[in-house]
Design a protein around this motif. Structure first.
Motif, PDB file in Angstrom:
ATOM      1  N   GLY A   1       0.776  -1.248   0.000  1.00 34.31           N
ATOM      2  CA  GLY A   1       0.000   0.000   0.000  1.00 34.31           C
ATOM      3  C   GLY A   1       0.793   1.276   0.000  1.00 34.31           C
ATOM      4  O   GLY A   1       0.216   2.362  -0.081  1.00 34.31           O
TER       5      GLY A   1
ATOM      6  N   VAL B   1      12.013   4.556   3.838  1.00 34.47           N
ATOM      7  CA  VAL B   1      10.868   4.078   4.617  1.00 34.47           C
ATOM      8  C   VAL B   1      10.394   2.740   4.055  1.00 34.47           C
ATOM      9  O   VAL B   1      10.162   1.775   4.793  1.00 34.47           O
ATOM     10  CB  VAL B   1       9.697   5.088   4.567  1.00 34.47           C
ATOM     11  CG1 VAL B   1       8.503   4.574   5.350  1.00 34.47           C
ATOM     12  CG2 VAL B   1      10.114   6.453   5.069  1.00 34.47           C
TER      13      VAL B   1
ATOM     14  N   LEU C   1      11.681   8.626  18.370  1.00 38.58           N
ATOM     15  CA  LEU C   1      11.595   9.444  17.161  1.00 38.58           C
ATOM     16  C   LEU C   1      12.262  10.783  17.411  1.00 38.58           C
ATOM     17  O   LEU C   1      11.668  11.696  17.961  1.00 38.58           O
ATOM     18  CB  LEU C   1      10.112   9.625  16.792  1.00 38.58           C
ATOM     19  CG  LEU C   1       9.736  10.729  15.794  1.00 38.58           C
ATOM     20  CD1 LEU C   1      10.521  10.618  14.509  1.00 38.58           C
ATOM     21  CD2 LEU C   1       8.248  10.689  15.511  1.00 38.58           C
TER      22      LEU C   1
ATOM     23  N   MET D   1       8.950  11.459  10.935  1.00 37.51           N
ATOM     24  CA  MET D   1       7.765  11.457  11.787  1.00 37.51           C
ATOM     25  C   MET D   1       6.762  10.397  11.319  1.00 37.51           C
ATOM     26  O   MET D   1       6.243   9.606  12.095  1.00 37.51           O
ATOM     27  CB  MET D   1       7.138  12.844  11.699  1.00 37.51           C
ATOM     28  CG  MET D   1       6.184  13.188  12.762  1.00 37.51           C
ATOM     29  SD  MET D   1       5.951  14.977  12.772  1.00 37.51           S
ATOM     30  CE  MET D   1       4.922  15.220  11.349  1.00 37.51           C
ATOM     31  N   LYS D   2       6.534  10.374  10.010  1.00 34.45           N
ATOM     32  CA  LYS D   2       5.569   9.410   9.463  1.00 34.45           C
ATOM     33  C   LYS D   2       6.164   7.999   9.491  1.00 34.45           C
ATOM     34  O   LYS D   2       5.457   7.009   9.658  1.00 34.45           O
ATOM     35  CB  LYS D   2       5.203   9.792   8.022  1.00 34.45           C
ATOM     36  CG  LYS D   2       4.432  11.076   7.893  1.00 34.45           C
ATOM     37  CD  LYS D   2       3.061  11.005   8.524  1.00 34.45           C
ATOM     38  CE  LYS D   2       2.858  12.042   9.579  1.00 34.45           C
ATOM     39  NZ  LYS D   2       1.563  11.996  10.247  1.00 34.45           N
TER      40      LYS D   2
ATOM     41  N   GLU E   1       5.599   6.640  12.832  1.00 34.84           N
ATOM     42  CA  GLU E   1       4.164   6.380  13.019  1.00 34.84           C
ATOM     43  C   GLU E   1       3.785   5.085  12.295  1.00 34.84           C
ATOM     44  O   GLU E   1       2.981   4.289  12.789  1.00 34.84           O
ATOM     45  CB  GLU E   1       3.329   7.545  12.479  1.00 34.84           C
ATOM     46  CG  GLU E   1       3.284   8.746  13.408  1.00 34.84           C
ATOM     47  CD  GLU E   1       2.253   9.777  12.972  1.00 34.84           C
ATOM     48  OE1 GLU E   1       1.546   9.566  11.980  1.00 34.84           O
ATOM     49  OE2 GLU E   1       2.174  10.825  13.639  1.00 34.84           O
ATOM     50  N   LEU E   2       4.378   4.895  11.117  1.00 44.74           N
ATOM     51  CA  LEU E   2       4.097   3.661  10.370  1.00 44.74           C
ATOM     52  C   LEU E   2       4.630   2.436  11.116  1.00 44.74           C
ATOM     53  O   LEU E   2       3.960   1.401  11.178  1.00 44.74           O
ATOM     54  CB  LEU E   2       4.712   3.731   8.969  1.00 44.74           C
ATOM     55  CG  LEU E   2       3.934   4.573   7.949  1.00 44.74           C
ATOM     56  CD1 LEU E   2       4.825   5.013   6.792  1.00 44.74           C
ATOM     57  CD2 LEU E   2       2.723   3.817   7.418  1.00 44.74           C
TER      58      LEU E   2
ATOM     59  N   ARG F   1       5.077   2.241  14.366  1.00 40.31           N
ATOM     60  CA  ARG F   1       4.210   2.075  15.542  1.00 40.31           C
ATOM     61  C   ARG F   1       2.897   1.399  15.146  1.00 40.31           C
ATOM     62  O   ARG F   1       2.361   0.564  15.881  1.00 40.31           O
ATOM     63  CB  ARG F   1       3.936   3.444  16.164  1.00 40.31           C
ATOM     64  CG  ARG F   1       3.083   3.384  17.432  1.00 40.31           C
ATOM     65  CD  ARG F   1       2.770   4.766  17.949  1.00 40.31           C
ATOM     66  NE  ARG F   1       1.974   5.511  16.995  1.00 40.31           N
ATOM     67  CZ  ARG F   1       1.722   6.815  17.097  1.00 40.31           C
ATOM     68  NH1 ARG F   1       2.212   7.514  18.104  1.00 40.31           N
ATOM     69  NH2 ARG F   1       0.987   7.424  16.197  1.00 40.31           N
ATOM     70  N   HIS F   2       2.408   1.776  13.983  1.00 38.74           N
ATOM     71  CA  HIS F   2       1.169   1.192  13.474  1.00 38.74           C
ATOM     72  C   HIS F   2       1.315  -0.323  13.325  1.00 38.74           C
ATOM     73  O   HIS F   2       0.365  -1.077  13.553  1.00 38.74           O
ATOM     74  CB  HIS F   2       0.873   1.839  12.121  1.00 38.74           C
ATOM     75  CG  HIS F   2      -0.478   1.558  11.570  1.00 38.74           C
ATOM     76  ND1 HIS F   2      -1.629   1.950  12.186  1.00 38.74           N
ATOM     77  CD2 HIS F   2      -0.860   0.907  10.436  1.00 38.74           C
ATOM     78  CE1 HIS F   2      -2.678   1.559  11.470  1.00 38.74           C
ATOM     79  NE2 HIS F   2      -2.237   0.929  10.409  1.00 38.74           N
TER      80      HIS F   2
ATOM     81  N   LYS G   1       2.789  -1.653  17.268  1.00 42.60           N
ATOM     82  CA  LYS G   1       1.943  -1.289  18.418  1.00 42.60           C
ATOM     83  C   LYS G   1       2.786  -1.123  19.692  1.00 42.60           C
ATOM     84  O   LYS G   1       2.408  -1.591  20.771  1.00 42.60           O
ATOM     85  CB  LYS G   1       0.840  -2.343  18.668  1.00 42.60           C
ATOM     86  CG  LYS G   1       0.068  -2.765  17.435  1.00 42.60           C
ATOM     87  CD  LYS G   1      -0.801  -1.663  16.898  1.00 42.60           C
ATOM     88  CE  LYS G   1      -1.591  -2.111  15.668  1.00 42.60           C
ATOM     89  NZ  LYS G   1      -2.046  -1.024  14.827  1.00 42.60           N
TER      90      LYS G   1
ATOM     91  N   THR H   1       6.134   4.853  21.834  1.00 43.97           N
ATOM     92  CA  THR H   1       6.894   5.786  21.000  1.00 43.97           C
ATOM     93  C   THR H   1       7.105   7.067  21.788  1.00 43.97           C
ATOM     94  O   THR H   1       6.196   7.519  22.484  1.00 43.97           O
ATOM     95  CB  THR H   1       6.103   6.137  19.719  1.00 43.97           C
ATOM     96  OG1 THR H   1       5.658   4.934  19.114  1.00 43.97           O
ATOM     97  CG2 THR H   1       6.969   6.901  18.730  1.00 43.97           C
ATOM     98  N   THR H   2       8.297   7.606  21.669  1.00 43.07           N
ATOM     99  CA  THR H   2       8.507   8.947  22.239  1.00 43.07           C
ATOM    100  C   THR H   2       9.134   9.820  21.165  1.00 43.07           C
ATOM    101  O   THR H   2       9.939   9.348  20.368  1.00 43.07           O
ATOM    102  CB  THR H   2       9.373   8.897  23.520  1.00 43.07           C
ATOM    103  OG1 THR H   2       9.427  10.207  24.091  1.00 43.07           O
ATOM    104  CG2 THR H   2      10.790   8.425  23.246  1.00 43.07           C
ATOM    105  N   MET H   3       8.708  11.067  21.144  1.00 42.15           N
ATOM    106  CA  MET H   3       9.119  11.942  20.049  1.00 42.15           C
ATOM    107  C   MET H   3       9.878  13.146  20.580  1.00 42.15           C
ATOM    108  O   MET H   3       9.482  13.738  21.584  1.00 42.15           O
ATOM    109  CB  MET H   3       7.870  12.402  19.300  1.00 42.15           C
ATOM    110  CG  MET H   3       8.109  13.100  17.989  1.00 42.15           C
ATOM    111  SD  MET H   3       8.231  14.878  18.093  1.00 42.15           S
ATOM    112  CE  MET H   3       6.616  15.303  18.654  1.00 42.15           C
TER     113      MET H   3
ATOM    114  N   GLU I   1       9.933  14.175  28.529  1.00 43.19           N
ATOM    115  CA  GLU I   1       9.307  13.179  27.640  1.00 43.19           C
ATOM    116  C   GLU I   1      10.259  12.021  27.363  1.00 43.19           C
ATOM    117  O   GLU I   1       9.929  10.861  27.602  1.00 43.19           O
ATOM    118  CB  GLU I   1       8.918  13.834  26.300  1.00 43.19           C
ATOM    119  CG  GLU I   1       7.992  15.033  26.406  1.00 43.19           C
ATOM    120  CD  GLU I   1       6.529  14.659  26.417  1.00 43.19           C
ATOM    121  OE1 GLU I   1       6.214  13.461  26.325  1.00 43.19           O
ATOM    122  OE2 GLU I   1       5.683  15.575  26.536  1.00 43.19           O
TER     123      GLU I   1
END
Lengths: 386, 434
Positions: free
Chosen positions: B93, B102, B129, B138-139, B142-143, B145-146, B149, B152-154, B180
């Motif tokens: 996808g 990525v 991150l 950033m993305k 997130e991907l 983490r998606h 699961k 995450t710390t940014m 953080e």
């Protein structure tokens, strides 16, 4: 004033790549200044409070031939930076004294540097909004960013901006936000009466006109729409997502509706709707703006989502609230934020049984037939099978 | 051909390596082994993070093992694996237009997360991150983490839009570290943060950074004893990744400097995969990342023509030390902030342009070459203007080639070679006209 007259004016503003309305505003009184900004979000209240006109710059659209701008960018970079620099190099922004580049992506970020190197007489600022949504951390940083912006604007105008100036501007933009939210709510109720193209053109006009004038225009349109009765069609209600930066051609938006969809929510011009609640109108204005940003910002692919559970939640909420039957993801080609975000959002929609499709476009896309067919098939399939 | 070897070579074999390269290889192998062990026995917690703005000294304070997806992607690219990984991610996808780093990482994960050393890498316990100089990071996380699961710390590192680090930016980064990032690392590891431990790592980092700068600045000599782009990749490896702040890293740079110094004493050029370069015909500054899928083939196009890269921006992407910045044990968190804020792609375009202009002058280079990477907007957007500016300011010729980091579909050897040959002719013409 009837809706047709209002929309004709909006369309003229939209097509005018010389920004005559903004030029006229500036010329009307000595000492007026215009500050341009790119999508997605800048605190326009600050520009207004400094006695200046915030001018939303959304690229050159499909009517402008990009010649010089193409020499600045490789083929694999989206179109908005090349048409935006073309606007500057062809003198169309020669009345703009400052340009703000919000933190959307690497391309717009670097465009701020292109501006610094090529437009040396223009005030240029990269607006780094916080990705940390803690008031004591990101909030404080954002207040300082806004203070620095104010110092820059004061340097242009030679006039100090007071807290009262800021609160007065906040009030005006709160009115603007409420009117826009009212229009979107009306569109959900009567999508056949308020075409998406009209909503879009009204939003674009708000990027060029002073907020006071836009508020009048919005009020007039909302009043006049009550007199309009257009035929209701058996269209499918959809939410559109991914078009927050480089804008689709007006014909593309029109084609979506003609294909059998009512667009009941979108992310076209987010600066108008970024803050989802009113900003407090008393107290420390910068803190109010910062608090509202931290607590009530729209979530987009240009923002970091700290919680996996909340990823896509606003999109699902938009679908539920608007009664939409599906989502159309439309992203500009080579748009890293929108295209990287899309698979995650699609998963969230799939988990919520919300049908969705995706396609790409550029601001100068000319062939609408494939998009119309795709959107039409999507609308039909929802009507037939959902 | 300007190296000592003349016979045709098999590009997949016959690689000459310095002792320091072998030492680094062993360090990398050791880290991959730790990641594989973490997968098997779950004794160590695993933190994934990025190269630019990496907080390795801080991460090490929590006894966790670090994993760098970019390093995995580039190592996999050199092993010719990323073409399949990218396509796997696209099948799942991901759009063809987006960052191939990525997609290489996502593809590797979908194919079982088998690391470059051939063993399965442990899943992350924490995604750290550090968002420096690149929105895609950033993305990317997130991907991840998606998929994983996991926690995450940014760390949001503001961009140097006006070409300077302000106190507000520094305070913002330090506050995020305190409130953080460190608490997230404590939660994941169960280890309490000890600032003295951090100071010790930072002290060690500064030593390695001194030596790294010494190595990179040796390219001012004629002939240059190093190549600052292809060779530079190896030189920056330990400071850009899981080793900065360790005694092993310092030892690596001591060994590297000894090698470089020896070449300086002998008046030798850089070591290439085919031996020591014997004639330095062109001195270049290169802007932009490397192509990893055909790295050796790409490098050969340079050394066959006697072209040495004397300075590059890519070797500053994970830390910018030539202007004097060093990690500072006396100001630990502030210096971590300044490190993150100072990485190359976090500089604005005028600063990047000025830096390259200075390189051309300080390293007495013949010209600038830009390797524009299809999928890296952070680097690429604005490069054409930078090229024109630098030509205008220095009067030296500049050229532009396009490849990709890890997607083999975007490396066209004949196109790149043609461009380079034309460029070298242009340099010759400039010289003869002078």
């Amino acid at each position: 004033m009837g809706t047709q007259e209002i929309i004709e004016r909006c369309e003229a503003i939209h097509e005018d790549l010389n920004f005559t309305a903004a030029r006229d505003w500036k010329a009307a009184e000595p000492g007026r200044h215009v500050i341009g900004h790119l999508p997605i979000y800048v605190p326009r209240e600050l520009i207004h409070a400094a006695g200046m006109l915030p001018l939303g710059i959304y690229g050159g659209g499909d009517q402008m031939e990009v010649i010089q701008g193409d020499a600045f960018y490789q083929s694999y970079i989206c179109r908005i930076p090349r048409s935006t620099i073309e606007l500057a190099l062809t003198g169309r922004l020669d009345f703009v004294e400052g340009m703000l580049f919000p933190s959307i992506c690497d391309v717009i970020r670097n465009l701020s540097g292109v501006w610094k190197l090529t437009q040396k007489d223009t005030y240029v600022r990269y607006m780094d909004v916080p990705q940390n949504y803690d008031k004591e951390i990101g909030g404080r940083f954002y207040i300082r960013e806004m203070q620095e912006l104010l110092e820059g604007l004061e340097g242009i105008s030679g006039r100090k901006v007071t807290n009262e100036d800021l609160l007065a501007s906040i009030k005006l933009f709160n009115v603007n936000r409420r009117l826009i939210n009212q229009l979107y709510a009306m569109r959900i109720e009567q999508p056949w009466n308020i075409p998406v193209t009209e909503v879009y053109l009204l939003m674009r006009a708000g990027q060029v006109l002073p907020v006071e004038e836009h508020n009048v225009m919005m009020t007039d349109y909302i009043a006049a729409i009550g007199d309009v009765e257009r035929p209701q069609k058996d269209n499918t209600k959809v939410v559109m997502n991914g078009m927050f930066c480089e804008q689709p051609p007006l014909n593309l938006i029109r084609s979506i509706e003609l294909s059998g969809c009512y667009v009941v929510d979108d992310d076209f011009i987010l600066v108008n709707r970024w803050l989802r609640e009113d900003v407090k109108e008393e107290g420390d204005a910068l803190k109010n703006l910062s608090d509202c940003f931290i607590d009530h910002s729209t979530r987009t692919s240009a923002t970091y989502e700290p919680s996996e559970e909340l990823k896509g939640a606003q999109l699902v909420e938009a679908v539920r609230k608007s009664g939409a039957e599906g989502v159309i993801f439309a992203a500009p080609s080579f748009c890293d934020p929108a295209l990287l975000e899309r698979p995650m959002l699609q998963d969230v929609l799939d988990a919520n049984n919300i049908p969705n499709i995706a396609f790409k476009y550029a601001e100068n896309t000319g062939q609408m037939q494939p998009i119309r067919e795709q959107a039409g098939t999507f609308a039909d399939s929802i009507k037939l099978w959902s | 051909m300007t190296t000592e070897k003349k016979a045709p070579v098999d590009l997949s074999k016959d690689v000459q390596k310095d002792a320091s390269q072998l030492l680094q290889k062993e360090m990398i192998r050791g880290n991959y082994e730790r990641l594989a062990q973490a997968e098997e026995n779950h004794k160590e917690k695993v933190v994934y993070t990025f190269v630019p703005g990496n907080l390795n000294e801080l991460v090490m304070c929590f006894d966790v093992v670090g994993n760098y997806p970019e390093i995995n992607a580039l190592q996999s690219a050199m092993q010719k694996k990323t073409g399949a990984y990218v396509m796997e991610a696209e099948r799942a996808g991901q759009d063809e237009d987006v960052c191939t780093y990525v997609k290489a990482d996502l593809g590797m994960m979908r194919k079982g997360n088998i690391g470059p050393a051939g063993k399965k890498l442990a899943d992350p316990d924490l995604l750290l991150l550090s968002y420096t100089g690149c929105f895609t990071f950033m993305k990317w996380f997130e991907l991840l983490r998606h998929e994983y699961k996991c926690d995450t710390t940014m760390l949001h590192v503001p961009y140097q839009g006006d070409g300077e680090i302000t106190q507000s930016m520094r305070d913002y980064v330090v506050k995020q570290l305190k409130e953080e990032v460190i608490p997230a690392l404590e939660r994941t590891s169960g280890v309490k943060f000890d600032i003295d431990r951090l100071r010790e790592h930072l002290r060690e980092s500064a030593k390695a950074e001194d030596k790294l700068v010494q190595v990179l600045e040796s390219a001012k000599l004629k002939p240059s004893p190093i190549d600052s782009y292809f060779g530079g990749l190896y030189y920056v490896g330990p400071t850009f990744s899981a080793f900065r702040g360790t005694p092993e890293c310092t030892a690596y740079y001591d060994a590297l400097w000894d090698e470089v110094n020896e070449r300086i004493q002998k008046g030798q050029g850089p070591v290439t995969p085919e031996g020591v370069m014997t004639e330095e015909k062109y001195r270049l500054v290169v802007e932009g990342p490397l192509n990893y899928t055909h790295m050796r083939e790409f490098w050969k196009m340079f050394y066959d023509e006697g072209a040495v890269v004397v300075a590059s921006s890519y070797t500053k992407v994970g830390g910018n030390y030539e202007q004097g910045f060093r990690h500072d044990p006396d100001n630990p968190l502030e210096s971590l902030a300044d490190y993150c804020l100072g990485c190359y792609t976090n500089l604005n375009l005028p600063s990047r342009t000025k830096m390259l202009e200075n390189y051309l002058n300080d390293y007495e280079a013949d010209g600038l070459l830009i390797n524009s990477i299809k999928s890296c907007n952070s680097f690429s957007a604005g490069q054409l203007l930078m090229m024109n500016e630098i030509e205008k300011r220095t009067g030296k010729p500049a050229a532009f080639v396009e490849t990709d980091l890890v997607d083999p579909r975007y490396f066209s050897p004949s196109n790149v070679k043609n461009r380079l040959e034309s460029y070298f002719q242009m340099v010759d013409q400039k010289r003869s006209a002078a």
